[in-house]
Motif scaffolding. Structure first.
Motif, PDB file in Angstrom:
ATOM      1  N   LYS A   1      25.980  54.894   9.321  1.00 14.99           N
ATOM      2  CA  LYS A   1      26.236  54.277  10.627  1.00 14.99           C
ATOM      3  C   LYS A   1      27.599  53.590  10.653  1.00 14.99           C
ATOM      4  CE  LYS A   1      21.367  53.429  11.788  1.00 14.99           C
ATOM      5  NZ  LYS A   1      20.325  52.385  11.999  1.00 14.99           N
ATOM      6  N   THR A   2      27.895  52.828   9.597  1.00 13.06           N
ATOM      7  CA  THR A   2      29.176  52.125   9.546  1.00 13.06           C
ATOM      8  C   THR A   2      30.334  53.112   9.468  1.00 13.06           C
ATOM      9  OG1 THR A   2      28.126  50.238   8.433  1.00 13.06           O
ATOM     10  CG2 THR A   2      30.523  50.386   8.302  1.00 13.06           C
ATOM     11  N   CYS A   3      30.157  54.185   8.714  1.00  7.80           N
ATOM     12  CA  CYS A   3      31.209  55.197   8.603  1.00  7.80           C
ATOM     13  C   CYS A   3      31.482  55.860   9.948  1.00  7.80           C
ATOM     14  CB  CYS A   3      30.824  56.245   7.561  1.00  7.80           C
ATOM     15  SG  CYS A   3      31.013  55.681   5.857  1.00  7.80           S
TER      16      CYS A   3
ATOM     17  N   LYS B   1      32.025  39.325   7.214  1.00  7.12           N
ATOM     18  CA  LYS B   1      30.653  39.774   7.448  1.00  7.12           C
ATOM     19  C   LYS B   1      30.050  39.017   8.626  1.00  7.12           C
ATOM     20  CE  LYS B   1      26.017  39.743   5.380  1.00  7.12           C
ATOM     21  NZ  LYS B   1      25.444  38.819   6.384  1.00  7.12           N
TER      22      LYS B   1
ATOM     23  N   HIS C   1      33.675  44.863  10.153  1.00  6.39           N
ATOM     24  CA  HIS C   1      33.209  45.774   9.110  1.00  6.39           C
ATOM     25  C   HIS C   1      34.334  46.357   8.267  1.00  6.39           C
ATOM     26  CE1 HIS C   1      29.316  46.436  11.630  1.00  6.39           C
ATOM     27  NE2 HIS C   1      29.303  45.315  10.954  1.00  6.39           N
TER      28      HIS C   1
ATOM     29  N   ASN D   1      25.345  45.425   1.927  1.00  8.76           N
ATOM     30  CA  ASN D   1      24.824  46.742   1.563  1.00  8.76           C
ATOM     31  C   ASN D   1      24.653  46.770   0.054  1.00  8.76           C
ATOM     32  OD1 ASN D   1      24.608  49.599   0.867  1.00  8.76           O
ATOM     33  ND2 ASN D   1      25.327  50.041   2.939  1.00  8.76           N
TER      34      ASN D   1
ATOM     35  N   GLU E   1      31.145  54.402  12.828  1.00  5.91           N
ATOM     36  CA  GLU E   1      31.871  53.378  13.586  1.00  5.91           C
ATOM     37  C   GLU E   1      33.338  53.300  13.175  1.00  5.91           C
ATOM     38  OE1 GLU E   1      32.098  48.517  13.551  1.00  5.91           O
ATOM     39  OE2 GLU E   1      30.146  49.463  13.253  1.00  5.91           O
TER      40      GLU E   1
ATOM     41  N   ASP F   1      22.541  52.980   6.443  1.00  8.09           N
ATOM     42  CA  ASP F   1      23.453  51.965   6.982  1.00  8.09           C
ATOM     43  C   ASP F   1      24.912  52.359   6.744  1.00  8.09           C
ATOM     44  OD1 ASP F   1      21.304  50.507   7.808  1.00  8.09           O
ATOM     45  OD2 ASP F   1      21.498  48.917   6.310  1.00  8.09           O
ATOM     46  N   THR F   2      25.182  52.939   5.578  1.00  7.34           N
ATOM     47  CA  THR F   2      26.547  53.384   5.287  1.00  7.34           C
ATOM     48  C   THR F   2      26.979  54.466   6.264  1.00  7.34           C
ATOM     49  OG1 THR F   2      26.340  52.847   2.936  1.00  7.34           O
ATOM     50  CG2 THR F   2      28.056  54.421   3.551  1.00  7.34           C
TER      51      THR F   2
ATOM     52  N   CYS G   1      35.418  43.704   5.596  1.00 17.72           N
ATOM     53  CA  CYS G   1      34.399  43.101   4.724  1.00 17.72           C
ATOM     54  C   CYS G   1      34.588  43.454   3.259  1.00 17.72           C
ATOM     55  CB  CYS G   1      33.003  43.558   5.158  1.00 17.72           C
ATOM     56  SG  CYS G   1      32.363  42.717   6.610  1.00 17.72           S
TER      57      CYS G   1
END
Length: 346
Positions: free
Chosen positions: A241-243, A98, A103, A205, A245, A238-239, A106
């Motif tokens: 956005k990370t997905c 983290k 990511h 998260n 990426e 946020d999930t 993590c």
């Protein structure tokens, strides 16, 4: 005695696969009782709606009292759950990953049978998670981690010991079972570390989406019962956005203007053919707390020291109303997703 080898790969462990298969008939009967038709030929995917129960684990230090210390081993849960129970998945995060912004590295999942990095695919038998490994082979047994590790709550009699744990970050630290291995999908900084520290997943998260977003779990619908303090949409946004990426299929999340502070009680972020749909239900909303959303958030703060019996009862009533008030909405979305899946399968 646990397995002495680390498993590199993304397939599900055999016990989980078998539990999902056995549970399929229970889910099929439940759907039929709710008036949702589903034939034997297509019920296999329908269980993907309800089969998993990810839990965000608190491994942080807490000053409050525990009613009891759960010293049962995680592996004690093996074969204790029935076909009416979802497969239990606990989630923590790798503290250093983290901090380093890794990511994909993590998210760490813990089940009664196997534990490991959800997205990068490195797993070990849960009964020996914490034993000392080198180059993928166990070199020294350690006592199996107990449920207190997941509770993360330490009673007052352990106060002085726990202060030392927190000060030196011993709490949540275990031997790294991928130490000195060569795994292309895992960052080299992890492979060169003898020990790893794991912390409450809520520090990254507050909803553990990524354990169920493993491609091999093939999820069609995620029902998100969000209990976050503050922005009730932060977890799902946020999930997303990370997905994006990490190139993980996840629906685009557009939050209606002005609903961050007074949310409704039911949102659908629809997925495409190959993307899961997310039903998002904020705990406190304008339906079960009309005009009092902020008031209820102040009653149940993140760092609440203790809950009285009446507070627990009130909270359960609010959470329960979110399901009872939306029974028809939930059934409608499940039916829609099933029809869409049937059309895809031809």
């Amino acid at each position: 005695m646990c397995s002495s080898e680390v498993r590199i790969g993304h397939t599900l462990n055999e016990t989980e696969r078998q539990h999902v298969a056995d549970r399929a008939w229970t889910v099929l009967q439940c759907l039929q009782q709710l008036g949702i038709s589903c034939s034997v030929t297509n019920f296999d995917w329908s269980i993907k709606l309800t089969s998993f129960f990810p839990k965000r684990c608190d491994v942080r230090f807490s000053y409050n009292f525990c009613d009891y210390i759960d010293e049962h081993k995680l592996s004690d849960q093996r074969s204790k759950y029935t076909t009416t129970d979802p497969y239990p998945i606990y989630t923590v995060i790798d503290k250093k990953s983290k901090h380093d912004g890794l990511h994909a590295d993590c998210w760490f999942e813990i089940t009664p049978d196997e534990s490991g990095y959800s997205l990068t695919g490195a797993f070990v038998d849960s009964s020996c998670w914490g034993s000392q490994f080198e180059n993928g082979q166990k070199i020294k047994d350690q006592a199996e981690i107990d449920m207190l590790f997941l509770q993360g709550n330490t009673p007052q009699m352990y106060y002085s010991i726990s202060i030392q744990m927190v000060t030196h970050w011993i709490w949540g630290t275990t031997y790294n079972y991928v130490y000195k291995m060569e795994v292309p999908s895992i960052h080299p900084s992890i492979l060169s570390s003898e020990k790893r520290a794991f912390v409450d997943a809520g520090l990254l998260n507050n909803s553990p989406y990524f354990s169920v977003l493993r491609q091999e779990r093939d999820i069609d619908l995620i029902i998100s019962l969000d209990f976050s303090e503050g922005d009730p949409f932060q977890t799902v946004v946020d999930t997303a956005k990370t997905c994006t990426e990490l190139h993980i299929p996840f629906p685009h999340c557009v939050v209606p203007t002005g609903e961050n502070t007074e949310p409704n009680d039911f949102y659908v972020f629809a997925g495409s053919t190959d993307t899961p749909t997310v039903i998002h239900i904020p705990l406190f909303n304008c339906i079960n707390c009309p005009g009092e959303v902020e008031k209820w958030h102040k009653i149940y703060t993140t760092f609440q020291m203790e809950y009285t019996e009446s507070m627990i009862s009130d909270l359960l009533n609010k959470a329960g109303s979110n399901i009872s008030n939306n029974k028809e909405n939930l059934l409608r979305e499940i039916k829609y997703i099933m029809e869409k899946k049937k059309a895809k399968l031809g």
